[in-house]
Write a protein that holds these residues in place. Structure first.
Motif, mmCIF file in Angstrom:
data_model
loop_
_atom_site.group_PDB
_atom_site.id
_atom_site.type_symbol
_atom_site.label_atom_id
_atom_site.label_comp_id
_atom_site.label_asym_id
_atom_site.label_seq_id
_atom_site.Cartn_x
_atom_site.Cartn_y
_atom_site.Cartn_z
ATOM 1 N N LEU A 1 1.346 -6.958 11.931
ATOM 2 C CA LEU A 1 1.847 -5.627 12.266
ATOM 3 C C LEU A 1 3.340 -5.690 12.529
ATOM 4 O O LEU A 1 3.819 -6.548 13.272
ATOM 5 C CB LEU A 1 1.122 -5.055 13.485
ATOM 6 C CG LEU A 1 1.495 -3.595 13.816
ATOM 7 C CD1 LEU A 1 0.268 -2.791 14.205
ATOM 8 C CD2 LEU A 1 2.516 -3.545 14.956
ATOM 9 N N VAL A 2 4.056 -4.779 11.884
ATOM 10 C CA VAL A 2 5.511 -4.678 12.029
ATOM 11 C C VAL A 2 5.838 -3.269 12.483
ATOM 12 O O VAL A 2 5.274 -2.298 11.953
ATOM 13 C CB VAL A 2 6.222 -4.969 10.687
ATOM 14 C CG1 VAL A 2 7.727 -4.784 10.826
ATOM 15 C CG2 VAL A 2 5.890 -6.369 10.198
ATOM 16 N N THR B 1 8.368 -8.004 3.580
ATOM 17 C CA THR B 1 6.921 -8.238 3.561
ATOM 18 C C THR B 1 6.436 -8.566 2.160
ATOM 19 O O THR B 1 5.624 -9.484 1.968
ATOM 20 C CB THR B 1 6.175 -7.004 4.103
ATOM 21 O OG1 THR B 1 6.644 -6.691 5.412
ATOM 22 C CG2 THR B 1 4.683 -7.267 4.168
ATOM 23 N N VAL B 2 6.925 -7.823 1.174
ATOM 24 C CA VAL B 2 6.540 -8.102 -0.216
ATOM 25 C C VAL B 2 6.991 -9.501 -0.621
ATOM 26 O O VAL B 2 6.243 -10.248 -1.271
ATOM 27 C CB VAL B 2 7.130 -7.034 -1.164
ATOM 28 C CG1 VAL B 2 6.952 -7.453 -2.624
ATOM 29 C CG2 VAL B 2 6.456 -5.683 -0.931
ATOM 30 N N CYS C 1 0.100 -1.361 4.293
ATOM 31 C CA CYS C 1 -0.106 0.054 4.597
ATOM 32 C C CYS C 1 1.024 0.538 5.486
ATOM 33 O O CYS C 1 1.292 -0.056 6.547
ATOM 34 C CB CYS C 1 -1.448 0.277 5.288
ATOM 35 S SG CYS C 1 -1.869 2.039 5.429
ATOM 36 N N LEU C 2 1.687 1.594 5.072
ATOM 37 C CA LEU C 2 2.724 2.217 5.885
ATOM 38 C C LEU C 2 2.040 3.167 6.858
ATOM 39 O O LEU C 2 1.264 4.043 6.440
ATOM 40 C CB LEU C 2 3.721 2.957 5.002
ATOM 41 C CG LEU C 2 4.409 2.110 3.914
ATOM 42 C CD1 LEU C 2 5.475 2.932 3.199
ATOM 43 C CD2 LEU C 2 5.006 0.840 4.486
ATOM 44 N N VAL C 3 2.330 3.001 8.135
ATOM 45 C CA VAL C 3 1.629 3.735 9.190
ATOM 46 C C VAL C 3 2.618 4.577 9.993
ATOM 47 O O VAL C 3 3.338 4.043 10.842
ATOM 48 C CB VAL C 3 0.897 2.767 10.141
ATOM 49 C CG1 VAL C 3 0.223 3.535 11.276
ATOM 50 C CG2 VAL C 3 -0.114 1.921 9.373
ATOM 51 N N TYR D 1 0.333 -3.993 8.373
ATOM 52 C CA TYR D 1 0.592 -2.595 8.700
ATOM 53 C C TYR D 1 2.046 -2.504 9.140
ATOM 54 O O TYR D 1 2.480 -3.248 10.021
ATOM 55 C CB TYR D 1 -0.291 -2.112 9.845
ATOM 56 C CG TYR D 1 -1.777 -2.125 9.591
ATOM 57 C CD1 TYR D 1 -2.300 -2.224 8.305
ATOM 58 C CD2 TYR D 1 -2.663 -2.054 10.667
ATOM 59 C CE1 TYR D 1 -3.660 -2.230 8.101
ATOM 60 C CE2 TYR D 1 -4.039 -2.057 10.450
ATOM 61 C CZ TYR D 1 -4.542 -2.147 9.175
ATOM 62 O OH TYR D 1 -5.890 -2.166 8.956
ATOM 63 N N ILE D 2 2.796 -1.594 8.535
ATOM 64 C CA ILE D 2 4.173 -1.341 8.956
ATOM 65 C C ILE D 2 4.210 0.008 9.656
ATOM 66 O O ILE D 2 4.105 1.057 9.016
ATOM 67 C CB ILE D 2 5.145 -1.357 7.753
ATOM 68 C CG1 ILE D 2 5.077 -2.719 7.042
ATOM 69 C CG2 ILE D 2 6.575 -1.068 8.223
ATOM 70 C CD1 ILE D 2 6.014 -2.848 5.844
ATOM 71 N N VAL D 3 4.331 -0.025 10.978
ATOM 72 C CA VAL D 3 4.360 1.200 11.783
ATOM 73 C C VAL D 3 5.773 1.775 11.757
ATOM 74 O O VAL D 3 6.743 1.083 12.089
ATOM 75 C CB VAL D 3 3.925 0.913 13.232
ATOM 76 C CG1 VAL D 3 4.048 2.187 14.080
ATOM 77 C CG2 VAL D 3 2.492 0.397 13.266
#
Length: 239
Positions: A65-66, A80-81, A173-175, A233-235
């Motif tokens: 999680l970021v 991340t990629v 997933c962009l959150v 997950y990127i918050v």
């Protein structure tokens, strides 16, 4: 196009007959339950507190999680990629990528680095599935995020194929921070509100909790059996 229900009356009448009574068409009220513990879990938690709950849960479900802001989002996504080994990358066709300033990275920056990006295209039919199968990274956006379980909720439509989240080897997933709610209870309430407001609710709603996991065989946890082996997950601080 609006669908129609076929043979509903005959179906319900047959059920009532099997129960040994006449079918009821009125006078049925939703029960008013005395106890509703589902409403009390994380009740009153702030968005910052929900983020902390989500962080803790992500550690349990083998998910990175970021937390970032819109300004730093392109750098975090690019990092991340890269950490996942680069492309090919497949993503939804979603205007929010542009609104969040990701076009320079996704449509130019990755091309310059020979990272192939495929955007879901309804007109290409099964080609979308082939591209998802060969992709290393899939990228989607969470519509509702459940802090308690670390679950992202995806609404499938013509521009948002469900295979983007489970056929690639890894998943991002962009959150939006605003999408985070305590648990399944609030997610169901949000979708019900959409329905009552006349908004379209996807016919396919996917609840995804981290990378693929299975403990069916001798209760031994195996990651990546039927989907991505890693997930992030990127918050996004959007409040």
């Amino acid at each position: 196009m609006t669908g129609s229900i076929q043979n509903r009356d005959a179906f319900l009448t047959q059920i009532a007959k099997s129960l040994g009574r006449e079918r009821r068409s009125k006078g049925v009220a939703v029960p008013a339950w005395k106890h509703r513990p589902q409403d009390e879990v994380l009740k009153g938690a702030t968005q910052d507190e929900l983020v902390e709950v989500l962080k803790t849960q992500c550690m349990k479900i083998h998910t990175s999680l970021v937390v970032t802001n819109l300004q730093d989002l392109p750098a975090k996504l690019g990092e991340t990629v890269s950490n996942y080994g680069g492309g090919p990358v497949i993503s939804w066709k979603d205007e929010r990528f542009s609104q969040w300033g990701l076009d320079p990275l996704m449509k130019k920056g990755w091309k310059e680095k020979d990272i192939e990006l495929y955007e879901w295209d309804e007109s290409k039919g099964s080609e979308n599935i082939r591209q998802a199968e060969k992709s290393n990274v899939g990228i989607t956006i969470s519509e509702i995020t459940l802090a308690e379980s670390g679950t992202v909720v995806l609404y499938t439509d013509k521009d948002k194929g469900r295979t983007v989240s489970f056929l690639p080897a890894t998943y991002i997933c962009l959150v939006p921070k605003s999408s985070i709610v305590p648990r399944m209870t609030q997610a169901a309430q949000k979708m019900r509100e959409m329905h009552h407001q006349g908004k379209q609710v996807s016919s396919c709603v996917n609840f995804i909790t981290g990378p693929s996991n299975s403990a069916d065989i001798e209760l031994n946890l195996v990651v990546g059996v039927h989907g991505p082996i890693k997930a992030t997950y990127i918050v996004i601080e959007d409040l």
